[in-house]
Scaffold this motif. Structure first.
Motif, PDB file in Angstrom:
ATOM      1  N   UNK A 110       0.815  -1.201   0.000  1.00 35.59           N
ATOM      2  CA  UNK A 110       0.000   0.000   0.000  1.00 35.59           C
ATOM      3  C   UNK A 110       0.851   1.255   0.000  1.00 35.59           C
ATOM      4  N   UNK A 111       0.198   2.354  -0.323  1.00 36.44           N
ATOM      5  CA  UNK A 111       0.839   3.669  -0.295  1.00 36.44           C
ATOM      6  C   UNK A 111       0.068   4.590   0.645  1.00 36.44           C
ATOM      7  N   UNK A 112       0.805   5.324   1.420  1.00 35.40           N
ATOM      8  CA  UNK A 112       0.263   6.292   2.347  1.00 35.40           C
ATOM      9  C   UNK A 112       1.037   7.597   2.177  1.00 35.40           C
ATOM     10  N   UNK A 113       0.519   8.658   2.765  1.00 37.31           N
ATOM     11  CA  UNK A 113       1.279   9.908   2.782  1.00 37.31           C
ATOM     12  C   UNK A 113       0.964  10.690   4.044  1.00 37.31           C
ATOM     13  N   UNK A 114       1.923  11.521   4.434  1.00 38.20           N
ATOM     14  CA  UNK A 114       1.716  12.413   5.566  1.00 38.20           C
ATOM     15  C   UNK A 114       2.090  13.815   5.120  1.00 38.20           C
ATOM     16  N   UNK A 115       1.093  14.672   5.063  1.00 40.15           N
ATOM     17  CA  UNK A 115       1.318  16.073   4.729  1.00 40.15           C
ATOM     18  C   UNK A 115       1.728  16.828   5.983  1.00 40.15           C
ATOM     19  N   UNK A 116       2.384  17.955   5.835  1.00 41.07           N
ATOM     20  CA  UNK A 116       2.809  18.731   7.008  1.00 41.07           C
ATOM     21  C   UNK A 116       1.646  19.053   7.930  1.00 41.07           C
TER      22      UNK A 116
ATOM     23  N   UNK B 262     -10.973   8.043  -3.152  1.00 41.58           N
ATOM     24  CA  UNK B 262     -11.629   8.909  -4.139  1.00 41.58           C
ATOM     25  C   UNK B 262     -10.826  10.168  -4.456  1.00 41.58           C
ATOM     26  N   UNK B 263     -10.152  10.681  -3.445  1.00 47.08           N
ATOM     27  CA  UNK B 263      -9.456  11.951  -3.649  1.00 47.08           C
ATOM     28  C   UNK B 263      -8.300  11.866  -4.626  1.00 47.08           C
ATOM     29  N   UNK B 264      -7.796  10.669  -4.910  1.00 49.51           N
ATOM     30  CA  UNK B 264      -6.648  10.540  -5.816  1.00 49.51           C
ATOM     31  C   UNK B 264      -6.872   9.566  -6.967  1.00 49.51           C
TER      32      UNK B 264
ATOM     33  N   UNK C 105       7.466  -5.532  -6.028  1.00 50.74           N
ATOM     34  CA  UNK C 105       7.791  -4.156  -6.365  1.00 50.74           C
ATOM     35  C   UNK C 105       6.520  -3.478  -6.833  1.00 50.74           C
ATOM     36  N   UNK C 106       6.236  -2.320  -6.276  1.00 49.91           N
ATOM     37  CA  UNK C 106       4.998  -1.628  -6.591  1.00 49.91           C
ATOM     38  C   UNK C 106       5.309  -0.192  -7.004  1.00 49.91           C
ATOM     39  N   UNK C 107       4.483   0.322  -7.897  1.00 46.91           N
ATOM     40  CA  UNK C 107       4.660   1.665  -8.441  1.00 46.91           C
ATOM     41  C   UNK C 107       3.418   2.489  -8.150  1.00 46.91           C
ATOM     42  N   UNK C 108       3.608   3.745  -7.812  1.00 46.24           N
ATOM     43  CA  UNK C 108       2.513   4.708  -7.707  1.00 46.24           C
ATOM     44  C   UNK C 108       2.778   5.806  -8.731  1.00 46.24           C
ATOM     45  N   UNK C 109       2.004   5.806  -9.783  1.00 50.50           N
ATOM     46  CA  UNK C 109       2.140   6.833 -10.812  1.00 50.50           C
ATOM     47  C   UNK C 109       1.189   7.964 -10.484  1.00 50.50           C
ATOM     48  N   UNK C 110       1.737   9.160 -10.339  1.00 48.13           N
ATOM     49  CA  UNK C 110       0.945  10.307  -9.912  1.00 48.13           C
ATOM     50  C   UNK C 110       0.946  11.358 -11.015  1.00 48.13           C
ATOM     51  N   UNK C 111      -0.232  11.669 -11.494  1.00 49.00           N
ATOM     52  CA  UNK C 111      -0.394  12.666 -12.556  1.00 49.00           C
ATOM     53  C   UNK C 111      -1.158  13.877 -12.022  1.00 49.00           C
ATOM     54  N   UNK C 112      -1.095  14.961 -12.770  1.00 51.26           N
ATOM     55  CA  UNK C 112      -1.842  16.177 -12.438  1.00 51.26           C
ATOM     56  C   UNK C 112      -1.646  16.568 -10.979  1.00 51.26           C
ATOM     57  N   UNK C 113      -0.414  16.588 -10.560  1.00 51.85           N
ATOM     58  CA  UNK C 113      -0.116  16.854  -9.156  1.00 51.85           C
ATOM     59  C   UNK C 113      -0.507  18.270  -8.760  1.00 51.85           C
ATOM     60  N   UNK C 114      -0.929  18.383  -7.501  1.00 44.12           N
ATOM     61  CA  UNK C 114      -1.388  19.648  -6.943  1.00 44.12           C
ATOM     62  C   UNK C 114      -0.518  20.001  -5.742  1.00 44.12           C
ATOM     63  N   UNK C 115      -0.452  21.275  -5.387  1.00 42.01           N
ATOM     64  CA  UNK C 115       0.324  21.645  -4.195  1.00 42.01           C
ATOM     65  C   UNK C 115      -0.113  20.884  -2.944  1.00 42.01           C
ATOM     66  N   UNK C 116      -1.385  20.557  -2.848  1.00 36.28           N
ATOM     67  CA  UNK C 116      -1.867  19.818  -1.677  1.00 36.28           C
ATOM     68  C   UNK C 116      -1.423  18.363  -1.659  1.00 36.28           C
ATOM     69  N   UNK C 117      -0.799  17.905  -2.720  1.00 33.63           N
ATOM     70  CA  UNK C 117      -0.219  16.566  -2.723  1.00 33.63           C
ATOM     71  C   UNK C 117       1.166  16.540  -2.062  1.00 33.63           C
ATOM     72  N   UNK C 118       1.660  17.700  -1.699  1.00 35.04           N
ATOM     73  CA  UNK C 118       2.953  17.775  -1.023  1.00 35.04           C
ATOM     74  C   UNK C 118       2.908  17.006   0.291  1.00 35.04           C
ATOM     75  N   UNK C 119       3.802  16.044   0.442  1.00 37.07           N
ATOM     76  CA  UNK C 119       3.793  15.171   1.615  1.00 37.07           C
ATOM     77  C   UNK C 119       4.997  14.233   1.543  1.00 37.07           C
ATOM     78  N   UNK C 120       5.211  13.527   2.626  1.00 37.20           N
ATOM     79  CA  UNK C 120       6.118  12.379   2.609  1.00 37.20           C
ATOM     80  C   UNK C 120       5.276  11.156   2.270  1.00 37.20           C
ATOM     81  N   UNK C 121       5.699  10.434   1.266  1.00 40.89           N
ATOM     82  CA  UNK C 121       4.967   9.265   0.793  1.00 40.89           C
ATOM     83  C   UNK C 121       5.641   7.994   1.295  1.00 40.89           C
ATOM     84  N   UNK C 122       4.827   7.094   1.830  1.00 40.70           N
ATOM     85  CA  UNK C 122       5.321   5.855   2.402  1.00 40.70           C
ATOM     86  C   UNK C 122       4.716   4.660   1.690  1.00 40.70           C
TER      87      UNK C 122
END
Length: 126
Positions: free
Chosen positions: A33-39, A60-62, A76-93
């Motif tokens: 799985x993928x998680x993130x922690x924004x500031x 739903x949000x992503x 091995x897993x990949x998270x492809x992120x398109x159309x990134x927004x400033x609110x996507x700023x985070x540490x991704x785990x």
């Protein structure tokens, strides 16, 4: 161990590809799985995939912008992120849970995962 790669600085509207390789135990199978922690926020779940790569789930949000997949190599897993927004700023785990061969399950809750990567920073500038 889990190693996450691919974070960096990108402009809004850009794309990034995060990778995570699980080298925990030879011959084992891992749902991931993928998680993130924004500031200033709690860590949040984003996407999950079963060990075969045949089933995925994204919140739903992503889900219209992020795609989780296997990279061909086992665990091995990949998270492809398109159309990134400033609110996507985070540490991704990335996270992993060992599962039996017959499992087709992915996992949504942080508490279900046993192994965690060190995190990779994604910064999206406006």
């Amino acid at each position: 161990q889990l190693q996450a790669f691919g974070g960096g600085l990108v402009q809004a509207g850009g794309s990034l590809r995060l990778s995570c390789a699980a080298s925990i135990r030879t011959g084992s199978n891992f749902a991931m799985g993928w998680f993130r922690r924004a500031p200033g926020k709690e860590r949040e779940f984003l996407s999950a995939i079963n060990w075969r790569g045949s089933s995925t789930y994204s919140v739903d949000s992503v889900k219209a912008r992020f795609t989780v997949s296997r990279d061909g190599a086992k665990n091995t897993v990949v998270l492809k992120m398109n159309s990134l927004k400033p609110e996507d700023t985070a540490v991704y785990y990335c996270a992993a849970k060992e599962v039996p061969y017959w499992s087709n399950t992915y996992y949504l809750r942080e508490s279900e995962y046993v192994y965690w990567g060190q995190g990779t920073q994604v910064t999206v500038s406006s």
